[in-house]
Scaffold this motif. Structure first.
Motif, PDB file in Angstrom:
ATOM      1  N   ASN A   1       0.641  -1.198  -0.077  1.00  0.00           N
ATOM      2  CA  ASN A   1       0.055   0.049   0.063  1.00  0.00           C
ATOM      3  C   ASN A   1       0.788   1.312   0.058  1.00  0.00           C
ATOM      4  OD1 ASN A   1      -2.815   0.704   0.724  1.00  0.00           O
ATOM      5  ND2 ASN A   1      -2.905  -1.084   0.978  1.00  0.00           N
ATOM      6  N   GLU A   2       1.859   1.439   0.854  1.00  0.00           N
ATOM      7  CA  GLU A   2       2.741   2.551   0.858  1.00  0.00           C
ATOM      8  C   GLU A   2       3.515   2.511  -0.330  1.00  0.00           C
ATOM      9  OE1 GLU A   2       4.920   1.960   4.876  1.00  0.00           O
ATOM     10  OE2 GLU A   2       2.947   2.728   5.907  1.00  0.00           O
ATOM     11  N   GLY A   3       3.889   1.427  -0.522  1.00  0.00           N
ATOM     12  CA  GLY A   3       4.675   1.367  -2.102  1.00  0.00           C
ATOM     13  C   GLY A   3       3.631   2.090  -3.320  1.00  0.00           C
ATOM     14  N   LEU A   4       2.620   1.723  -3.137  1.00  0.00           N
ATOM     15  CA  LEU A   4       1.899   2.040  -4.372  1.00  0.00           C
ATOM     16  C   LEU A   4       1.479   3.452  -4.369  1.00  0.00           C
ATOM     17  CD1 LEU A   4       0.090   1.591  -6.744  1.00  0.00           C
ATOM     18  CD2 LEU A   4      -1.758   1.010  -5.458  1.00  0.00           C
ATOM     19  N   ILE A   5       1.232   3.969  -3.131  1.00  0.00           N
ATOM     20  CA  ILE A   5       1.075   5.652  -2.703  1.00  0.00           C
ATOM     21  C   ILE A   5       2.309   6.424  -3.201  1.00  0.00           C
ATOM     22  CG2 ILE A   5       0.765   7.172  -0.738  1.00  0.00           C
ATOM     23  CD1 ILE A   5      -1.045   5.139   0.479  1.00  0.00           C
ATOM     24  N   LYS A   6       3.586   5.788  -2.888  1.00  0.00           N
ATOM     25  CA  LYS A   6       4.738   6.484  -3.183  1.00  0.00           C
ATOM     26  C   LYS A   6       4.871   6.516  -4.750  1.00  0.00           C
ATOM     27  CE  LYS A   6       9.541   6.700  -2.562  1.00  0.00           C
ATOM     28  NZ  LYS A   6       9.816   7.315  -3.818  1.00  0.00           N
ATOM     29  N   ILE A   7       4.714   5.447  -5.463  1.00  0.00           N
ATOM     30  CA  ILE A   7       4.616   5.524  -6.990  1.00  0.00           C
ATOM     31  C   ILE A   7       3.593   6.408  -7.434  1.00  0.00           C
ATOM     32  CG2 ILE A   7       3.948   4.070  -9.096  1.00  0.00           C
ATOM     33  CD1 ILE A   7       4.991   1.581  -7.716  1.00  0.00           C
ATOM     34  N   MET A   8       2.495   6.143  -7.009  1.00  0.00           N
ATOM     35  CA  MET A   8       1.220   7.359  -7.341  1.00  0.00           C
ATOM     36  C   MET A   8       1.959   8.814  -7.344  1.00  0.00           C
ATOM     37  SD  MET A   8      -2.014   5.234  -5.982  1.00  0.00           S
ATOM     38  CE  MET A   8      -3.263   6.664  -6.293  1.00  0.00           C
ATOM     39  N   HIS A   9       2.203   8.961  -5.985  1.00  0.00           N
ATOM     40  CA  HIS A   9       2.675  10.408  -5.834  1.00  0.00           C
ATOM     41  C   HIS A   9       3.881  10.710  -6.803  1.00  0.00           C
ATOM     42  CE1 HIS A   9       5.295  13.277  -3.492  1.00  0.00           C
ATOM     43  NE2 HIS A   9       4.134  13.948  -3.195  1.00  0.00           N
ATOM     44  N   ASP A  10       4.961   9.944  -7.105  1.00  0.00           N
ATOM     45  CA  ASP A  10       5.959  10.129  -7.912  1.00  0.00           C
ATOM     46  C   ASP A  10       5.575  10.597  -9.412  1.00  0.00           C
ATOM     47  OD1 ASP A  10       7.730   9.897  -5.691  1.00  0.00           O
ATOM     48  OD2 ASP A  10       8.582   7.960  -6.579  1.00  0.00           O
ATOM     49  N   LYS A  11       4.516   9.905  -9.803  1.00  0.00           N
ATOM     50  CA  LYS A  11       3.886   9.927 -10.939  1.00  0.00           C
ATOM     51  C   LYS A  11       2.843  11.149 -10.901  1.00  0.00           C
ATOM     52  CE  LYS A  11       4.474   5.278 -12.854  1.00  0.00           C
ATOM     53  NZ  LYS A  11       4.765   5.793 -14.276  1.00  0.00           N
ATOM     54  N   GLY A  12       2.257  11.755  -9.899  1.00  0.00           N
ATOM     55  CA  GLY A  12       1.455  12.540  -9.915  1.00  0.00           C
ATOM     56  C   GLY A  12      -0.136  12.262 -10.251  1.00  0.00           C
ATOM     57  N   TYR A  13      -0.205  10.831  -9.687  1.00  0.00           N
ATOM     58  CA  TYR A  13      -1.512  10.534  -9.544  1.00  0.00           C
ATOM     59  C   TYR A  13      -2.214  10.581  -8.228  1.00  0.00           C
ATOM     60  CZ  TYR A  13      -0.821   8.079 -13.864  1.00  0.00           C
ATOM     61  OH  TYR A  13      -0.496   7.896 -15.482  1.00  0.00           O
ATOM     62  N   ASN A  14      -3.397  11.265  -7.917  1.00  0.00           N
ATOM     63  CA  ASN A  14      -4.164  11.135  -6.785  1.00  0.00           C
ATOM     64  C   ASN A  14      -5.033  10.084  -6.534  1.00  0.00           C
ATOM     65  OD1 ASN A  14      -3.226  13.754  -5.910  1.00  0.00           O
ATOM     66  ND2 ASN A  14      -4.367  14.698  -7.552  1.00  0.00           N
ATOM     67  N   SER A  15      -5.471   9.336  -7.609  1.00  0.00           N
ATOM     68  CA  SER A  15      -6.354   8.236  -7.398  1.00  0.00           C
ATOM     69  C   SER A  15      -6.070   7.075  -8.461  1.00  0.00           C
ATOM     70  CB  SER A  15      -7.778   8.694  -7.568  1.00  0.00           C
ATOM     71  OG  SER A  15      -8.706   8.006  -8.258  1.00  0.00           O
ATOM     72  N   VAL A  16      -6.401   5.961  -8.070  1.00  0.00           N
ATOM     73  CA  VAL A  16      -6.223   4.753  -8.976  1.00  0.00           C
ATOM     74  C   VAL A  16      -6.913   4.848 -10.096  1.00  0.00           C
ATOM     75  CG1 VAL A  16      -5.310   3.164  -7.286  1.00  0.00           C
ATOM     76  CG2 VAL A  16      -7.789   3.553  -7.594  1.00  0.00           C
ATOM     77  N   ASP A  17      -8.069   5.524 -10.090  1.00  0.00           N
ATOM     78  CA  ASP A  17      -8.902   5.853 -11.318  1.00  0.00           C
ATOM     79  C   ASP A  17      -8.042   6.302 -12.372  1.00  0.00           C
ATOM     80  OD1 ASP A  17     -10.985   4.663  -9.971  1.00  0.00           O
ATOM     81  OD2 ASP A  17     -12.054   6.328  -9.325  1.00  0.00           O
ATOM     82  N   GLU A  18      -7.286   7.095 -11.912  1.00  0.00           N
ATOM     83  CA  GLU A  18      -6.293   8.148 -12.924  1.00  0.00           C
ATOM     84  C   GLU A  18      -5.605   7.179 -13.967  1.00  0.00           C
ATOM     85  OE1 GLU A  18      -4.339  11.413 -11.173  1.00  0.00           O
ATOM     86  OE2 GLU A  18      -6.371  11.916 -10.040  1.00  0.00           O
ATOM     87  N   PHE A  19      -5.116   6.071 -13.601  1.00  0.00           N
ATOM     88  CA  PHE A  19      -4.452   5.166 -14.456  1.00  0.00           C
ATOM     89  C   PHE A  19      -4.894   3.797 -14.576  1.00  0.00           C
ATOM     90  CE2 PHE A  19      -2.811   4.730 -10.031  1.00  0.00           C
ATOM     91  CZ  PHE A  19      -2.547   3.312  -9.874  1.00  0.00           C
ATOM     92  N   ARG A  20      -6.196   3.634 -14.068  1.00  0.00           N
ATOM     93  CA  ARG A  20      -6.468   1.897 -14.337  1.00  0.00           C
ATOM     94  C   ARG A  20      -6.911   1.920 -15.658  1.00  0.00           C
ATOM     95  NH1 ARG A  20     -10.427   1.554 -10.135  1.00  0.00           N
ATOM     96  NH2 ARG A  20      -9.038   0.363  -8.896  1.00  0.00           N
ATOM     97  N   ASN A  21      -6.590   0.709 -16.169  1.00  0.00           N
ATOM     98  CA  ASN A  21      -6.931   0.496 -17.431  1.00  0.00           C
ATOM     99  C   ASN A  21      -6.239   1.528 -18.521  1.00  0.00           C
ATOM    100  OD1 ASN A  21      -7.997  -1.028 -19.612  1.00  0.00           O
ATOM    101  ND2 ASN A  21      -9.925   0.040 -19.622  1.00  0.00           N
ATOM    102  N   GLY A  22      -5.165   2.176 -17.871  1.00  0.00           N
ATOM    103  CA  GLY A  22      -4.740   3.306 -18.585  1.00  0.00           C
ATOM    104  C   GLY A  22      -3.412   3.029 -19.502  1.00  0.00           C
ATOM    105  N   LEU A  23      -3.030   1.542 -19.875  1.00  0.00           N
ATOM    106  CA  LEU A  23      -1.985   0.981 -20.604  1.00  0.00           C
ATOM    107  C   LEU A  23      -1.631   1.913 -21.724  1.00  0.00           C
ATOM    108  CD1 LEU A  23       0.460  -0.926 -20.253  1.00  0.00           C
ATOM    109  CD2 LEU A  23      -1.073  -2.343 -21.793  1.00  0.00           C
ATOM    110  N   LYS A  24      -0.705   2.239 -21.974  1.00  0.00           N
ATOM    111  CA  LYS A  24      -0.350   3.441 -23.210  1.00  0.00           C
ATOM    112  C   LYS A  24       0.199   2.575 -24.175  1.00  0.00           C
ATOM    113  CE  LYS A  24       0.297   7.459 -20.258  1.00  0.00           C
ATOM    114  NZ  LYS A  24       1.382   8.251 -19.578  1.00  0.00           N
ATOM    115  N   ASP A  25       0.336   3.087 -25.536  1.00  0.00           N
ATOM    116  CA  ASP A  25       1.081   2.609 -26.459  1.00  0.00           C
ATOM    117  C   ASP A  25       2.370   2.919 -26.545  1.00  0.00           C
ATOM    118  OD1 ASP A  25      -1.293   1.574 -28.072  1.00  0.00           O
ATOM    119  OD2 ASP A  25      -1.501   3.507 -29.161  1.00  0.00           O
ATOM    120  N   ILE A  26       3.253   2.110 -26.831  1.00  0.00           N
ATOM    121  CA  ILE A  26       4.666   2.011 -26.631  1.00  0.00           C
ATOM    122  C   ILE A  26       5.077   3.230 -27.808  1.00  0.00           C
ATOM    123  CG2 ILE A  26       5.213   0.107 -28.144  1.00  0.00           C
ATOM    124  CD1 ILE A  26       7.733  -0.396 -26.387  1.00  0.00           C
TER     125      ILE A  26
END
Ligand code: DHB
Length: 308
Positions: free
Chosen positions: A283-308
């Motif tokens: 949980n803490e690790g995920l919060i840190k990753i989200m913070h570093d990437k600028g996400y406030n909520s999991v909804d902001e990146f869920r199912n958000g896999l990008k094109d390479i």
């Protein structure tokens, strides 16, 4: 910040145990229930009658993996139904059921339908370890038949636990079956069935049942798990949610599952290895990753896999 919902059930957090790990007894389930970093305990897959499971050793851990042929040891359906019925004021609990025949499956689901439990039930169609019983979900016709009968009477939230698939046409075919039904979710993946690991010193398999054949889990199966989550998210109706299971060892792995489309993420082998303190660390690790990437909520990146 970290929420998920499946059917009419809201989860505070995204991490859960994989069924089979730390969930056979009420005291193990209590520990998950009381851990603020666990979004929901999942019960050990229950059969109508209690079972001792296969001869031991039936579980072995190796570097970044595990192999098991537990054989569905469980305290019997009534034990778990009683547990979920008597813990309804706390967080959600997912009731996992398995069966040795279609008749038993239907009987169990009639009991759930008639009970006071209104949470999420998960039907395990992918246990690889009962001698002589195939993994139902590898038979698409049998899966269709069982779901068709189930949904003729079952009106509560119901998801299914699936084995890993390895062929894109198989994903198309199983998703076409599943999209016909009002499933709450699919939980993908169960262990990779029927692997074999040998001990060089003894020149024997590392587990006893089935000549050493057993389900493979752990970090080494992460690519298979992510592929299955992604393949299903791209094919299933959006109201069928996904529990991503398989290969999670670090917070990066949790992030990857959610990015591929997982609503909740479950942990088996690594939970068995580290114990429930793992949930706080992830949980803490995920919060840190989200913070570093600028996400406030999991909804902001869920199912958000990008094109390479
Ligand atoms: C068992 C293993 C599984 O992978 C599963 O889905 C259900 C039961 C077992 O061997 O106990």
């Amino acid at each position: 910040k970290m929420f998920a919902s499946i059917a009419n059930v809201d989860f505070d957090g995204v991490l859960i145990n994989a069924s089979g790990v730390h969930c056979q007894t009420s005291s193990e389930l209590d520990e998950l229930l009381n851990d603020e970093y666990v979004a929901a305990p999942v019960t050990k897959s229950a059969t109508l009658n209690s079972r001792d499971g296969n001869p031991k050793p039936s579980y072995f851990e190796f570097k970044d993996g595990s192999i098991n042929s537990m054989g569905l040891p469980n305290n019997g359906f009534e034990y778990y139904l009683n547990y979920v019925e008597s813990h309804r004021n706390n967080k959600p609990i997912i009731l996992s059921i398995a069966s040795l025949s279609q008749e038993e499956c239907i009987e169990l689901l009639h009991k759930v339908q008639a009970s006071d439990f209104n949470g999420i039930t998960e039907l395990n169609l992918s246990c690889p370890n009962v001698i002589g019983k195939p993994q139902v979900a590898y038979d698409f016709e049998a899966t269709d038949k069982i779901l068709s009968e189930v949904f003729s009477f079952f009106k509560k939230p119901l998801g299914i636990k699936l084995p890993p698939y390895f062929d894109l046409t198989h994903f198309d075919q199983i998703a076409a079956v599943l999209n016909q039904y009002p499933l709450s979710h699919v939980n993908s993946v169960n262990s990779i069935g029927n692997g074999l690991l040998v001990d060089l010193a003894t020149e024997a398999p590392v587990i006893k049942p089935k000549g050493g054949f057993g389900g493979v889990g752990g970090h080494n199966i992460l690519p298979t798990a992510l592929a299955n989550v992604r393949a299903f998210r791209l094919r299933l109706n959006q109201n069928i949610k996904i529990i991503g299971t398989g290969g999670v060892k670090t917070a990066e792995d949790v992030f990857a599952h959610i990015l591929c489309g997982a609503d909740l993420v479950s942990i088996g082998t690594e939970l068995n290895k580290q114990g429930i303190s793992l949930f706080k660390d992830l949980n803490e690790g995920l919060i840190k990753i989200m913070h570093d990437k600028g996400y406030n909520s999991v909804d902001e990146f869920r199912n958000g896999l990008k094109d390479i």
